[in-house]
Design an enzyme around this catalytic site. Structure first.
Site, PDB file in Angstrom:
ATOM      1  N   HIS A  40       3.419  10.760  -0.033  1.00  0.00           N
ATOM      2  CA  HIS A  40       2.741  12.111  -0.051  1.00  0.00           C
ATOM      3  C   HIS A  40       3.926  12.977   0.304  1.00  0.00           C
ATOM      4  CE1 HIS A  40      -1.407  10.755   0.305  1.00  0.00           C
ATOM      5  NE2 HIS A  40      -1.171   9.778   1.181  1.00  0.00           N
ATOM      6  N   ASP A  81       0.928  -1.136  -0.011  1.00  0.00           N
ATOM      7  CA  ASP A  81      -0.028   0.107   0.105  1.00  0.00           C
ATOM      8  C   ASP A  81       0.780   1.527   0.227  1.00  0.00           C
ATOM      9  OD1 ASP A  81      -2.061   1.786  -0.099  1.00  0.00           O
ATOM     10  OD2 ASP A  81      -2.932   1.386   1.820  1.00  0.00           O
TER      11      ASP A  81
END
Lengths: 426, 310
Positions: free
Chosen positions: A310, A306
């Site tokens: 960011h 996953d």
């Protein structure tokens, strides 16, 4: 193309049930032979003694941010990060901007990945248009363009009837649905696991039941439709039980777990470290134990990262304003080797052939004639996580400074050494 | 005695010794506010920023007065008058304030953890004046101070905190603070407003105000926010008042020596009846005046350095 022999390593190829000292002969980018001893004229020899040799890893849950957020990750940097983590095949989630709900986006991702020429990139198409959960995307067109599965990852299709249609359609195309299980009414904009920790920190909680409830629903829909369903990032003990029960009844259900849900728990959140803010949230110690158990007994088929890059400025916000997710491609293998008390062959199975089977892709094994995507790593060598050396553009990891076991030595893609001793081979 | 901590971020990580030091210091500073000239020179030349990114009247006024009575220079920043409204990050706000070389920042912020965040990016002492639903440590300290003054030692005393525990930083800080001082803490409210596993913080849970009222020494009423009704966390004002409101009939079932507290602002006629709001047992105005003394103590202990009390 020249021949190559990888000599003297511990060869682990779970699909073919091999775990022994053996050599691999590669010819024309493909595996020609795996035998106890291989000799061939004019072959380049790679000494793998003391190393583990296995299929390149397969990560079925990656977020590349291209198109849309190329300041966080591109297909190129994501592929580099994958290779640096020993991963030669990745499946990428559709929550790009624009969303991968149309064959043009799908084709463009595949083309760009081919240009980069490092890891194989398998796009996952959106279940619903714009990930809005209102109407289905053109799934057949997406499949034709190369989508290997469908998912609205990050979101749950709350409309059960719409999801039923998606299951039926995916089934007709022979593709699995990958589901993010979170009842949005129950999770209600929560930030972390609902427990004593959320109470003490004054953060809104997400109960375990928000996940379990939807897993139960989606198992029912798999039963109703006959379609294959894959449960993404399982995080709770109750979820493991539900999946175990479904498998007992031979329902077409598979599941994955991330390293962070296996090895981190909510008790680490006391400093509001936004790098630990993930969805589903880090759960209790008891949950992590159940996940390890589920992995061991085969309830959970695969480990996936996953990987969610960011930008620093977004993660540097106050906890409730920061986005969910952490990067994971470059730390998955050493985290698993260090923290999982598990037969290495079983671990490699969860990282190679199992996810490849779920996605029905030609990867994750060293069968004769298969593409020579091979990872060579040192099982015992120590590494220290240093995010400033990450090939990923984003550095949002909670593992910085951690000393781990398991060092990637070389990565071979289509019979060519592309990564060696921490550097890409030009 | 100086504090063990540089910041005041939460009751959670404040030692009992530091709590006692603050309360003792507040005791000696309380007299200043009763003088004709309500000012001592203790913090002359020190700069304190009141960064209030959420509406507040009494906490802000209280900190402002506390700083001024200690002769500190104060600067007030509110959300509407700051660069935050232009989208400045808290990190940049911290760096900017740091560049002014201020001695302390008092922060009120809607996000849990915001005070600790500021402490990570600044050298100044950070004082948490309320961060989301996390903590409001000076409120708990002034509540301890007030309760102490009326009841003496809190050891073995029982306090019931009534209302919206889930969203309340005051409740969290008070559960921890009163427990640390040896009191027994009960929390009472409708189930949707009781946070999960709050027992582990040291509080006993009850949904029945009438059941607990005879046994407690302190009744601590929380303000109920009416918008919680839309989330079905309580079902109607009428029902809330009936089950959890404090009126004189209900109060009559309590011990004679019971005291009533409220962090303000009170919703008269909702969580507290007008009659009870005006009773002498209700310490709400004492809490306000204690607030100034306690905040003077906190500022003095965190930024006062070596200079004496004058």
């Amino acid at each position: 193309m020249a021949k190559m022999i990888i000599k003297g390593g511990r060869l682990i190829d779970p699909l073919n049930k091999i775990d022994k000292k053996a050599d691999v002969l590669i010819n024309e980018g493909r595996v020609e032979r795996v035998e106890d001893r291989v000799n061939a004229k004019n072959a380049e020899v790679i000494d793998a003694s003391g190393m583990v040799v296995c299929p390149g890893l397969v990560d079925m849950h990656v977020h590349l941010r291209e198109p849309g957020r190329e300041d966080e990750e591109t297909i190129q940097t994501g592929c580099k990060a994958a290779i640096a983590g020993g991963i030669t095949s990745i499946a990428c989630m559709p929550n790009t901007q624009p969303v991968n709900d149309h064959e043009s986006v799908c084709s463009s991702i595949i083309e760009k990945a081919a240009e980069v020429g490092l890891a194989d990139v398998y796009p996952i198409g959106a279940i619903s248009k714009g990930l809005e959960g209102k109407s289905l995307s053109e799934m057949a067109h997406l499949a034709e363009a190369g989508a290997v599965a469908f998912s609205d990852d990050g979101k749950t299709v709350m409309d059960s009837n719409l999801l039923r249609r998606a299951f039926e359609y995916a089934n007709s195309l022979g593709k699995p649905l990958i589901v993010h299980c979170e009842d949005e009414n129950l999770s209600d904009a929560g930030q972390i696991n609902e427990s004593y920790i959320s109470t003490v920190l004054g953060l809104k909680g997400i109960p375990a039941e928000a996940e379990e409830f939807i897993i139960a629903r989606d198992i029912s829909l798999a039963k109703l439709s006959g379609a294959r369903v894959h449960i993404a990032h399982v995080s709770t003990s109750g979820s493991v039980s539900l999946i175990r029960e479904a498998k007992k009844h031979d329902l077409p259900v598979t599941a994955e777990v991330t390293p962070h849900h296996l090895f981190l728990d909510e008790e680490m959140l006391t400093d509001y470290d936004t790098n630990l803010k993930v969805n589903p949230p880090l759960r209790s110690k008891k949950d992590t134990e159940a996940l390890v158990k589920g992995l061991r007994d085969g309830t959970i088929d695969a480990i996936a990262t996953d990987h969610a890059p960011h930008a620093a400025f977004e993660k540097e916000k106050e906890f409730i304003y920061a986005p969910f997710g952490m990067v994971g491609l470059e730390t998955m293998l050493p985290l698993c080797i260090t923290n999982l008390d598990m037969n290495l062959s079983t671990l490699i199975e969860k990282l190679t052939v199992n996810p490849a089977k779920i996605l029905d892709i030609k990867a994750g094994n060293l069968s004769q004639g298969s593409r020579a995507d091979i990872l060579i790593f040192n099982n015992n060598a120590k590494v220290e996580v240093d995010s400033s050396n990450f090939f990923s553009m984003s550095k949002n990891t909670p593992y910085n400074g951690m000393k781990l076991k398991g060092k990637i030595e070389s990565v071979i893609k289509k019979g060519k050494v592309v990564f060696k001793e921490g550097k890409f081979v030009e | 005695m100086p504090l063990e901590t540089k910041h005041l971020l939460a009751i959670k990580n404040l030692s009992s010794q530091d709590i006692n030091t603050i309360l003792e210091t507040a005791d000696s500073l309380q007299e200043v506010s009763t003088r004709d000239i309500k000012k001592v020179p203790t913090l002359r030349g020190r700069t304190i920023v009141n960064l209030f990114l959420e509406p507040s009247t009494r906490t802000r006024t209280s900190f402002e007065l506390a700083a001024k009575r200690l002769s500190a220079d104060t600067v007030g920043i509110s959300k509407s008058s700051s660069a935050v409204i232009k989208g400045e990050s808290l990190k940049d706000t911290a760096k900017t304030l740091g560049a002014y070389n201020v001695d302390a920042v008092v922060i009120r912020h809607p996000a849990p953890g915001a005070a600790a965040y500021l402490a990570d990016y600044m050298d100044a002492s950070i004082i948490n004046a309320g961060d989301g639903a996390h903590e409001h440590p000076t409120q708990a300290l002034l509540d301890l101070f007030t309760a102490n003054q009326h009841l003496g030692s809190l050891k073995g005393k029982k306090i019931a905190i009534i209302g919206d525990i889930y969203h309340s930083r005051v409740a969290r800080s008070n559960i921890l603070a009163f427990s640390k001082m040896g009191a027994k803490v009960l929390v009472v409210g409708p189930p949707g407003l009781i946070p999960k596993e709050v027992e582990k913080m040291g509080a006993q849970v009850s949904y029945d105000f009438d059941e607990v009222i005879p046994e407690v020494d302190i009744i601590y009423m929380l303000r109920i926010q009416l918008e919680r009704q839309q989330q079905n966390l309580f079902l109607s004002v009428r029902e809330y008042v009936k089950r959890y409101g404090l009126n004189s009939k209900r109060l009559a079932r309590a011990k004679d020596c019971v005291v009533v507290m409220h962090p303000g602002p009170m919703n008269r006629g909702i969580e507290i009846s007008a009659e009870v709001a005006d009773m002498a047992k209700n310490l709400v105005t004492d809490q306000v005046s204690s607030g100034v003394a306690v905040r003077m103590a906190v500022l003095y202990l965190l930024v006062g350095g070596v200079s004496g009390l004058g």
